[in-house]
Design a protein around this motif. Structure first.
Motif, short mmCIF file in Angstrom:
data_model
loop_
_atom_site.label_atom_id
_atom_site.label_comp_id
_atom_site.label_asym_id
_atom_site.label_seq_id
_atom_site.Cartn_x
_atom_site.Cartn_y
_atom_site.Cartn_z
N THR A 195 68.76 71.70 49.49
CA THR A 195 69.72 72.70 49.02
C THR A 195 70.82 72.01 48.23
OG1 THR A 195 69.32 74.11 50.95
CG2 THR A 195 71.35 74.50 49.71
N LEU A 196 71.17 72.55 47.08
CA LEU A 196 72.26 72.00 46.29
C LEU A 196 73.08 73.12 45.68
CD1 LEU A 196 70.97 72.44 43.30
CD2 LEU A 196 69.91 70.23 43.70
N ASN A 197 74.28 72.75 45.22
CA ASN A 197 75.21 73.70 44.59
C ASN A 197 75.35 73.37 43.12
OD1 ASN A 197 76.67 75.33 46.95
ND2 ASN A 197 76.38 73.22 47.65
N LEU A 198 75.34 74.43 42.29
CA LEU A 198 75.43 74.24 40.84
C LEU A 198 76.51 75.13 40.25
CD1 LEU A 198 74.31 73.23 38.06
CD2 LEU A 198 72.81 75.24 38.12
N LYS A 199 77.30 74.54 39.36
CA LYS A 199 78.21 75.30 38.52
C LYS A 199 77.99 74.82 37.10
CE LYS A 199 83.08 76.41 37.74
NZ LYS A 199 84.48 76.19 38.17
N GLY A 200 77.52 75.70 36.23
CA GLY A 200 77.20 75.29 34.87
C GLY A 200 75.73 75.55 34.58
N GLU A 201 75.08 74.58 33.94
CA GLU A 201 73.68 74.76 33.55
C GLU A 201 72.87 73.50 33.87
OE1 GLU A 201 70.93 76.18 29.73
OE2 GLU A 201 73.08 75.77 29.45
N ALA A 202 71.65 73.71 34.36
CA ALA A 202 70.78 72.57 34.68
C ALA A 202 69.33 73.02 34.64
CB ALA A 202 71.11 71.99 36.06
N PHE A 203 68.46 72.06 34.32
CA PHE A 203 67.02 72.28 34.30
C PHE A 203 66.41 71.50 35.46
CE2 PHE A 203 62.77 70.94 32.60
CZ PHE A 203 62.16 72.18 32.74
N PHE A 204 65.56 72.15 36.26
CA PHE A 204 65.01 71.54 37.47
C PHE A 204 63.50 71.38 37.36
CE2 PHE A 204 68.89 73.68 38.59
CZ PHE A 204 69.50 72.86 39.51
N GLU A 205 63.01 70.21 37.77
CA GLU A 205 61.59 69.96 37.95
C GLU A 205 61.40 69.58 39.41
OE1 GLU A 205 59.61 67.58 34.82
OE2 GLU A 205 61.61 67.44 33.93
N VAL A 206 60.91 70.53 40.21
CA VAL A 206 60.91 70.40 41.66
C VAL A 206 59.56 69.95 42.18
CG1 VAL A 206 61.30 71.60 43.84
CG2 VAL A 206 62.68 72.19 41.85
N GLU A 207 59.57 68.89 43.00
CA GLU A 207 58.36 68.43 43.67
C GLU A 207 58.02 69.39 44.81
OE1 GLU A 207 56.40 65.72 42.96
OE2 GLU A 207 57.62 65.50 41.15
N LYS A 208 56.73 69.49 45.13
CA LYS A 208 56.31 70.37 46.22
C LYS A 208 56.87 69.86 47.55
CE LYS A 208 52.08 71.96 43.97
NZ LYS A 208 52.65 73.30 43.70
N GLY A 209 57.15 70.77 48.45
CA GLY A 209 57.72 70.42 49.74
C GLY A 209 58.36 71.63 50.38
N GLU A 210 59.39 71.39 51.20
CA GLU A 210 60.12 72.50 51.80
C GLU A 210 60.82 73.30 50.71
OE1 GLU A 210 60.08 73.36 55.03
OE2 GLU A 210 58.66 71.73 55.38
N THR A 211 61.25 74.50 51.06
CA THR A 211 61.93 75.36 50.10
C THR A 211 63.09 74.62 49.43
OG1 THR A 211 61.38 77.32 51.39
CG2 THR A 211 63.15 77.54 49.79
N PHE A 212 63.15 74.76 48.12
CA PHE A 212 64.19 74.15 47.30
C PHE A 212 65.13 75.26 46.87
CE2 PHE A 212 66.21 72.53 43.55
CZ PHE A 212 66.23 71.14 43.67
N THR A 213 66.44 75.13 47.20
CA THR A 213 67.38 76.22 46.95
C THR A 213 68.55 75.74 46.10
OG1 THR A 213 66.85 77.18 49.11
CG2 THR A 213 68.85 77.97 48.02
N VAL A 214 68.84 76.50 45.05
CA VAL A 214 70.00 76.26 44.21
C VAL A 214 71.02 77.37 44.49
CG1 VAL A 214 70.88 76.02 41.86
CG2 VAL A 214 68.57 75.22 42.42
N LEU A 215 72.19 76.96 44.99
CA LEU A 215 73.25 77.91 45.31
C LEU A 215 74.26 77.95 44.17
CD1 LEU A 215 73.94 76.90 49.03
CD2 LEU A 215 72.39 78.67 48.20
N THR A 216 74.64 79.16 43.74
CA THR A 216 75.68 79.32 42.75
C THR A 216 76.60 80.46 43.19
OG1 THR A 216 74.77 81.06 41.31
CG2 THR A 216 73.87 78.85 41.04
N SER A 217 77.72 80.59 42.52
CA SER A 217 78.66 81.66 42.86
C SER A 217 78.12 83.03 42.47
CB SER A 217 80.01 81.42 42.15
OG SER A 217 79.84 81.42 40.74
N GLN A 218 77.11 83.05 41.58
CA GLN A 218 76.56 84.31 41.10
C GLN A 218 75.26 84.72 41.81
OE1 GLN A 218 78.48 85.90 38.78
NE2 GLN A 218 79.83 84.13 38.99
N GLY A 219 74.60 83.77 42.46
CA GLY A 219 73.34 84.06 43.13
C GLY A 219 72.62 82.78 43.51
N THR A 220 71.42 82.93 44.07
CA THR A 220 70.64 81.77 44.51
C THR A 220 69.25 81.79 43.89
OG1 THR A 220 69.75 82.92 46.46
CG2 THR A 220 71.84 81.74 46.73
#
Length: 308
Positions: free
Chosen positions: A142-167
């Motif tokens: 789980t991580l927190n983001l403010k701004g813009e980012a591109f993610f390439e996620v490896e398989k595994g447990e659920t990967f969560t991006v938290l923002t002030s506008q949504g997840t």
């Protein structure tokens, strides 16, 4: 200890403030709570004493003179309380260790590539912030983001991006997220993405080529066919995007301030601009939108006006 010692993580969770309301209520009503609280308070003020080798040796030597005596010892504090004290001190160390946060920021016109502990990759766009806890990452991605980012996620447990506008939640995929004040956008490049928007808590599943944005609390889906976000290779592109978001992107890439008080910010823009030439970028965005501008190069302020 009324059974609290059956749970080895109990003290650590108490120190970290992670007990459930029921657990905390039962603990406070226990006979042990008062002693634990005192130990807890004392552990927060612990300091490493200065060590004087000569003085210490003399004290040890003096204390060993009457070694033939067998004084009676009265146990004033239960033995388990020493274990409790040690456990709380350890819990504090564990709390601070597990609370350590990795933080990354980018400045205007800056990008940053990050490799996460599971080898997932994050590419941060200009003027963005990202933070996560490295401890136990594989079980809590789980991580927190403010701004813009591109993610390439490896398989595994659920990967969560938290923002002030949504997840955004995924298992293994590629996606782009924009989360700025009042604006939220997600583009799925590969795999499957679950987007939960605030404050309505609406959920949307995105497949490759699907995108969604939240503008003025309204959900706007659309489709695209690019393999990767264009900003990664030096150009920002938009599809029917609010002109306000396009101007914010210009500000972030060129470290300028745009005065848009005299234009209609409800206009939409489809197109793009380069990150390498400010004048060209301004013409590419503003001419199709029937906007004119005055640029104060010294203050790096651009004032927009409608040409209509």
């Amino acid at each position: 200890m009324e059974g609290f010692n059956k749970d080895e993580s109990f003290l650590a969770r108490w120190v970290a403030g992670e007990l459930t309301n029921e657990e905390l209520k039962n603990f406070r009503n226990s006979e042990d709570y008062a002693l634990y609280s005192k130990i807890n308070e004392a552990s927060q003020t612990l300091k490493t004493p200065e060590f004087n080798k000569t003085e210490t040796f003399n004290k040890i030597q003096a204390s060993t003179i009457n070694t033939g005596l067998n004084p009676k010892v009265k146990q004033l504090v239960p033995l388990w309380s020493y274990a409790a004290a040690a456990a709380i001190v350890i819990a504090f160390g564990l709390f601070y260790f597990t609370s350590a946060t990795n933080e990354y920021t980018t400045d205007f016109s800056e990008q940053l590539a990050i490799i996460l502990p599971d080898d997932s990759k994050v590419q941060m766009n200009a003027n963005s912030e990202l933070e996560f806890k490295k401890y136990n990452w594989l079980d809590n991605r789980t991580l927190n983001l403010k701004g813009e980012a591109f993610f390439e996620v490896e398989k595994g447990e659920t990967f969560t991006v938290l923002t002030s506008q949504g997840t955004v939640e995924v298992l293994g995929t590629e996606f782009n997220v924009i989360a700025r004040d009042g604006y939220f956008e997600v583009q799925c490049r590969e795999g499957k993405v679950l987007v939960t928007s605030k404050p309505a808590n609406n959920q949307t599943v995105l497949l490759p080529g699907n995108a969604v944005r939240i503008v003025n609390n309204k959900l706007e889906p659309w489709e695209f066919n690019a393999k990767e976000p264009s900003w990664v290779i030096g150009e920002s592109t938009f599809f029917d995007a609010p002109i306000k978001q396009v101007l914010i992107a210009l500000e972030n890439q060129y470290q300028i301030t745009v005065d848009a008080s005299q234009i209609d910010l409800n206009k939409r823009y489809t197109g793009g601009f380069t990150h390498k030439d400010l004048n060209l970028a301004l013409r590419t965005v503003l001419i199709p939108m029937d906007l004119t501008y005055n640029f104060n190069a010294e203050k790096r302020v651009i004032v927009l006006e409608s040409s209509n």
